[in-house]
Structure formats: C-alpha cells, structure tokens
Scaffold this motif. Sequence first.
Motif: not given
Length: 323
Positions: A46-58
């Motif tokens: 779930a955390e990886r899925a949420v992180d994928s909503l941004y680019n690498s630097k958010r």
Amino acid sequence: MKKKIIVGVVTVSLLAGTGLYSYNQRVLAKEAAQIEQIQIEKLENAERAVDSLYNSKRTMLAGDLKTKLKKAEIAVSKVEKTGAKERLSKEIRQVKKIAKVQQEVYGTLKNGVLIKNVTLENLKEINQSLITIKSQNERIYAYLAEYLSEANSQLTAIDTALNKVKEAEKSLDRKMYNNALKLVNKVKNPVKREELSKKLEQVNTKLVAMEEERLAAEKATSEKLATEQHQSAVPSNSKQPISSSSAPSNNSSNGSVSSNPKANSSTGSNNSNYSGTTSDGSSSETNWDEAGKNLEDHDWSNSGSGEIGTTGNGSGNTWDSWN
C-alpha cells in the motif's frame, strides 16, 4: 500394584498433555508470525502504491495518475492496521485534491503557450485554489505556482501590447506604432498575436498615407519656394548691366566719352514717348519707369569700342557702340 499402575498412567497422560500444549503454542506462534508478515507485506504494498502517485522526489504528481490512484486505493483497502490504513487513505485524498488543482493550473498553458480564453479572473481563482494545497505539499505547490506565474506573465504581455496598440490607433504616431509592434511580437499566443498584428496593419496603412501626403506637401512647398527665388533673382540680374552702363565709368571721370546703348536707342521714334515736347509745343514729364522697362525688354550686343584722341596707351577717352 494397582496404585503404581494408576500413578504411571497419570504421569504419562500429563506428559503427553504438556507436549501437545507446547506443540499447539508453537503452531499458533508460527501462524501469528505468518499473519503478521502478510500484514506487513500488505502495508508495504500500500505504501509503495501511494508513493507511486508522485515522482521520485515528490515535487510533482506522477503521470497516468488515474490508473495509479485506483491501484493505491485497492492496496490501502487491504491494510488491516487501522492507524496505517487511515494515514494512507488521507494521503490519497490529498493527492486527489492536488490533482484537481494541478489540472486547473495546467489548463492555463498548452505547450508553454497561454490558452486564448484565459482571463485575469481565471488566474486569480486558480491561485486561490493553489494556496490551499501549500500545507499539504510545499514542493508541489512551488512547482505549480511557478507554472501559474508563467501564465500570468504571458497574459500581462498580451494586455500591455493591447494597450499600446490602442495608443497607436489613437495617436497615429510612427514612434508609438513601433513601440506597439515590439510588444506584439513578444506575445507567445499565435491567435492573440495575429489579432493585434492586424490592428497594427491598419494603423500602418494610415501612417503611410499620412507620410506620403506630408512628403508631397513638403515637395510642393520646396518647389514653390525655389520658383519664387528664381523669379526674384531674374529681374535683379537683368537690371544690373543697364544700371552699370548708365553710370559713368572710371574712364569717363578722366574725360572719356561713353556711347551708352540706352542713350543710342533713345534717339528715334520711341524718344517722343518719354521726353521732349508734345505736338502742340507743351512739355511732357519723363516716365523713367516705363522707359527702363521698355529698354530692358531688348537684347543688346556690343558692336564696337575704341579710344578717341589718344596714342593707344589707354589714357584718353573711350567709346562703345551697342546695337
């Protein structure tokens, strides 16, 4: 004997029960560990899925956001830890809000060029929406604020150019036209630039007509002045030889005699018009202006000259003959 057997059976039973209990505990512990591991894996997914909503630097949202949001929502729904699940669900809601604002900001420019129908009021409204996400993600806010600033700069350039075009239309001044043209050429939106250029073309047509009219007037004035100067110079030049011939020369002051062409011409039929007596014997007053005009209207040529009563050394009297 029976007592010994009974004691032995009880002892064996106790030992067997203890062993079974220990086994069950080990099984339960293993199962609990497996469940915990599954929950950990679900949370990590779930955390990886949420992180994928941004680019690498958010610093901005990821591409294909709609698809990634669906995957993130499914992954978060499988998380069993209440605290973690709520935290990730909240972040998804924030991403959706940021995405909505981002779409509004991106809608002001297309390929880096301001959209035709964007107004100052539109930009103000979008900016207010943008401020609401600043506390949620300052990096994304900074990126979108810079993007919106470019849209505002292009809109300001269009408004400035439009005002200068209006000034050029009102003043019909070449300098104002040139200033407006420079600003119009800086407008990035091709439609707006074309609209303003057409207005300036009309201004230029009027300016060219005015300039040609002014040049024609200046040319006419110059030609008229040159003609007047020429006409005023001609009478002055024609009178000069007459006045010089009628005045005594340096030689005449030494006793020389000059045969003046005007004097010669005055003897004849025309002489009675200017001096002498009338047919009835009365005297008439000489009209020298008329006489001078009449004499000036003739062409004179020198037919001869010489000295009188001298040895040729130039010390005697001189004479000239004019026809």
